[in-house]
Write a protein that holds these residues in place. Structure first.
Motif, PDB file in Angstrom:
ATOM      1  N   ASP A  16       0.659   6.532   2.377  1.00  0.00           N
ATOM      2  CA  ASP A  16      -0.150   5.365   2.043  1.00  0.00           C
ATOM      3  C   ASP A  16      -1.072   5.650   0.859  1.00  0.00           C
ATOM      4  O   ASP A  16      -1.600   6.754   0.725  1.00  0.00           O
ATOM      5  CB  ASP A  16      -0.986   4.929   3.242  1.00  0.00           C
ATOM      6  N   HIS A  17      -1.266   4.617   0.037  1.00  0.00           N
ATOM      7  CA  HIS A  17      -2.111   4.716  -1.158  1.00  0.00           C
ATOM      8  C   HIS A  17      -3.016   3.486  -1.187  1.00  0.00           C
ATOM      9  O   HIS A  17      -2.629   2.428  -1.673  1.00  0.00           O
ATOM     10  CB  HIS A  17      -1.245   4.781  -2.423  1.00  0.00           C
ATOM     11  N   ASP A  64       1.806   3.844  -5.125  1.00  0.00           N
ATOM     12  CA  ASP A  64       0.597   4.376  -5.734  1.00  0.00           C
ATOM     13  C   ASP A  64       0.040   3.354  -6.731  1.00  0.00           C
ATOM     14  O   ASP A  64       0.647   2.307  -6.980  1.00  0.00           O
ATOM     15  CB  ASP A  64       0.832   5.739  -6.374  1.00  0.00           C
ATOM     16  N   ASP A  65      -1.110   3.645  -7.300  1.00  0.00           N
ATOM     17  CA  ASP A  65      -1.800   2.647  -8.115  1.00  0.00           C
ATOM     18  C   ASP A  65      -0.980   2.226  -9.332  1.00  0.00           C
ATOM     19  O   ASP A  65      -0.939   1.040  -9.691  1.00  0.00           O
ATOM     20  CB  ASP A  65      -3.157   3.187  -8.570  1.00  0.00           C
ATOM     21  N   HIS A  91       0.807  -1.220   0.000  1.00  0.00           N
ATOM     22  CA  HIS A  91       0.000   0.000   0.000  1.00  0.00           C
ATOM     23  C   HIS A  91       0.844   1.276   0.000  1.00  0.00           C
ATOM     24  O   HIS A  91       0.314   2.371  -0.180  1.00  0.00           O
ATOM     25  CB  HIS A  91      -0.965   0.007   1.191  1.00  0.00           C
TER      26      HIS A  91
END
Length: 230
Positions: free
Chosen positions: A193-194, A126-127, A123
């Motif tokens: 956190d992402h 990033d995406d 997490h």
């Protein structure tokens, strides 16, 4: 717990000595989550080489080493103090290898690994970086190899995510987390956190080429995913 200034590496270097103790207070059902991850690794997998992404205090590492005592197990963490603590903790375990580096930048050899595991680390990407990692892990795995990870996932709506966060706070306080400790984790979360949804991550794993993607356990944000390479 100190305030969260600086990088992810700085934060985890500062808390490295007390990380395992702190995580027990701040992550509800932490031990159950790790045990479920282990239990759902396919029984027919006999890994010769295992990579753990973000080994932290070595809690998952200990379970992996217990289950696969003959495997070569590589522990990876960006925080040098975490790695040093694991070296001391596993001083009598000769089949462990240690790497102080950012797994987001880690180069994997194709078809070189049987099992990749991770706990509460992915997490931090990033995406876009998560998707790139899943593709690299897929390429690194041998036929039939497995990715198994536990992490924080976002709820599908803002309301659900807010409920997750409120329930998490309540349960963490009941486990002994102090308001100061909670605030430190939240400052870290806001900076580093992402969270992505379960639906998104399952989709990214399928896009990377994984099959048999399943979620055998979930509690609030905390989620276990198992994915296998055909």
């Amino acid at each position: 717990m100190p305030g969260d200034g600086g990088s992810v590496e700085d934060f985890y270097n500062r808390i490295s000595v007390r990380y395992s103790e702190a995580i027990q207070r701040c992550v509800p059902r932490y031990g159950e989550m790790l045990r479920t991850l282990i239990d759902y690794i396919p029984y027919d997998l006999r890994p010769r080489r295992v990579v753990e992404l973000g080994c932290g205090g070595g809690d998952l590492s200990a379970l992996i080493a217990e289950r696969y005592p003959k495997a070569e197990i590589h522990l990876v963490d960006v925080a040098a103090e975490m790695i040093e603590n694991c070296k001391r903790k596993f001083a009598g375990t000769p089949n462990l290898r240690y790497h102080t580096l950012d797994f987001a930048q880690m180069a994997f050899d194709d078809h070189s690994v049987d099992l990749v595991v991770s706990s509460i680390s992915i997490h931090h990407l990033d995406d876009t970086a998560k998707q790139a990692l899943f593709r690299r892990v897929f390429s690194s795995l041998r036929e039939g190899g497995v990715l198994a990870y536990a992490d924080q996932f976002r709820g599908v709506s803002n309301e659900i995510h807010a409920t997750h966060m409120n329930r998490w706070r309540e349960e963490a306080f009941s486990l002994g987390c102090s308001p100061e400790e909670w605030d430190s984790w939240m400052r870290h979360q806001d900076r580093h956190d992402h969270h992505a949804t379960l639906e998104a991550q399952v989709g990214w794993l399928h896009e990377a080429g994984f099959v048999l993607v399943d979620c055998p356990w979930r509690h609030l944000l905390w989620t276990v995913l198992i994915a296998r390479k055909p």
